[in-house]
Design an enzyme around this catalytic site. Structure first.
Site, mmCIF file in Angstrom:
data_model
loop_
_atom_site.group_PDB
_atom_site.id
_atom_site.type_symbol
_atom_site.label_atom_id
_atom_site.label_comp_id
_atom_site.label_asym_id
_atom_site.label_seq_id
_atom_site.Cartn_x
_atom_site.Cartn_y
_atom_site.Cartn_z
ATOM 1 N N GLY A 37 -20.402 -19.030 28.652
ATOM 2 C CA GLY A 37 -20.039 -19.862 29.794
ATOM 3 C C GLY A 37 -19.783 -21.298 29.424
ATOM 4 C CE LYS A 38 -22.949 -22.437 24.585
ATOM 5 N NZ LYS A 38 -23.401 -22.474 23.166
ATOM 6 C CB VAL A 39 -14.902 -22.749 25.637
ATOM 7 C CG1 VAL A 39 -13.419 -22.982 25.402
ATOM 8 C CG2 VAL A 39 -15.722 -23.839 24.960
ATOM 9 C CG ASP A 95 -25.359 -25.776 23.869
ATOM 10 O OD1 ASP A 95 -24.739 -24.717 24.080
ATOM 11 O OD2 ASP A 95 -26.196 -25.904 22.949
#
Length: 358
Positions: free
Chosen positions: A311-313, A267
């Site tokens: 949209g984290k990894v 996050d």
């Protein structure tokens, strides 16, 4: 087995000593070279090939001079024999920041740093009998509850000696590391080594551990005296960890288990964007070792592919390994240790980013 326990006439202290007679011995990744077997597994299929690729990705993280590596730990692998493995990753500059459960940091590592041990449960009587003997069980591992209470009260003493205000878990865990430097009985402690090497440790659910009991007692005692008390500021945890992500640039995740620590570190990318840092990239590398299932929609906080939708990894360099981490982490870590990319890595010392570190 329960009937045998009921008829047991041995004194409780003798019975307890028998059950707590075989210490868990933590694996030393320096003592064996896993490169040949990992190279062979890379040519196989199923979980073996997944582990081979995961190890390759971890080595890429270590070789990438712009990559900050986050070690993310959930579950009980520390108690089960991986404790010295994680400590070695700190000592050898193979990780730059740790995000973990409170149990991993307090009930397992800090607990052993105080001189206590985990034990193999070679015999498992009924759990009511274990309770009567003050023995706690993690699957086939035992903990002496009386020793764990010493851990609780030590946390309480540390809290009592601090200025009474809000602390991030990182800030309080640094005080725990300082305590182990001065009073600890085990050199190979992740908490102690992190303090010495300026590697920050975050526990987003810190009080879900032995620390919780000690800190509750601290607050109740202070309230009874009508005096202020210290507290753990979970928002500060999120802010500080996001600050590391913002300033760290490229990043890689080595995740054992999942849950809150995994979601917390992922996050930070979204949080950085919320703060206006739209140039902060998603985590470039990601490895997760887990036995969690995907069919309940979770996989202990989403698969790595699913995290990309948030949209984290990045999905370009990631690998899920569905295996019990205690059986594969020694291979991955030993391979990376002996390939030696860590020898030329710059020490990031992210703990120095915060004013309380000096």
């Amino acid at each position: 087995m329960a009937d045998d326990t009921i008829n047991d006439t041995r004194p409780n202290d003798q019975r307890k000593a028998e059950l707590l007679s075989t210490e868990v011995e933590h694996i030393d990744i320096r003592e064996f070279d896993a490169r040949p077997i990992v190279d062979s597994m890379r040519k196989m299929s199923f979980t073996s090939r997944d582990l081979g690729r995961a190890t390759e990705i971890y080595n890429q993280m270590l070789a990438d001079k712009d990559c900050t590596i986050f070690l993310v730990i959930a579950g009980s692998t520390s108690a089960g024999g991986c404790m010295d493995l994680y400590a070695e990753l700190i000592r050898s500059n193979m990780v730059d920041c740790v995000v973990a459960t409170g149990a991993t940091i307090v009930d397992m590592d800090f607990f052993e740093g105080l001189g206590h041990k985990h034990y193999q449960a070679n015999e498992v009587p009924d759990d009511d009998t274990l309770r009567s003997l003050y023995i706690d069980r993690i699957y086939d591992t035992y903990i002496d509850e009386e020793q764990l209470q010493d851990c609780d009260f030590t946390i309480n003493r540390i809290a009592n000696g601090l200025e009474h205000r809000g602390y991030s878990s990182r800030e309080f865990i640094r005080e725990m590391g300082k305590y182990l430097v001065e009073h600890g009985k085990k050199d190979n402690s992740l908490v102690k080594l992190a303090y010495e090497h300026d590697v920050p440790i975050f526990c987003p659910a810190f009080v879900d551990s032995s620390a919780g009991f000690g800190l509750v007692k601290h607050q109740v005692d202070q309230m009874a005296k009508g005096e202020p008390y210290m507290m753990i500021d979970a928002v500060a945890d999120f802010r500080e960890l996001t600050d590391i992500k913002i300033k760290g640039g490229e990043s890689g995740l080595l995740m054992i288990g999942g849950g809150v620590p995994k979601n917390f570190i992922q996050d930070t990318v979204v949080c950085a964007e919320i703060l206006g840092h739209e140039d902060v990239s998603v985590h470039k590398y990601a490895v997760q070792i887990t036995v969690a299932d995907v069919r309940d929609g979770a996989c202990s906080s989403s698969t790595l592919q699913e995290a990309a939708s948030w949209g984290k990894v990045s999905t370009a360099i990631e690998q899920m390994v569905f295996a019990e981490a205690g059986s594969v982490m020694p291979l991955l870590a030993s391979d990376a240790y002996h390939r030696g990319h860590w020898k030329t890595r710059e020490k990031r010392r992210w703990a120095k980013l915060f004013h309380d570190e000096g």
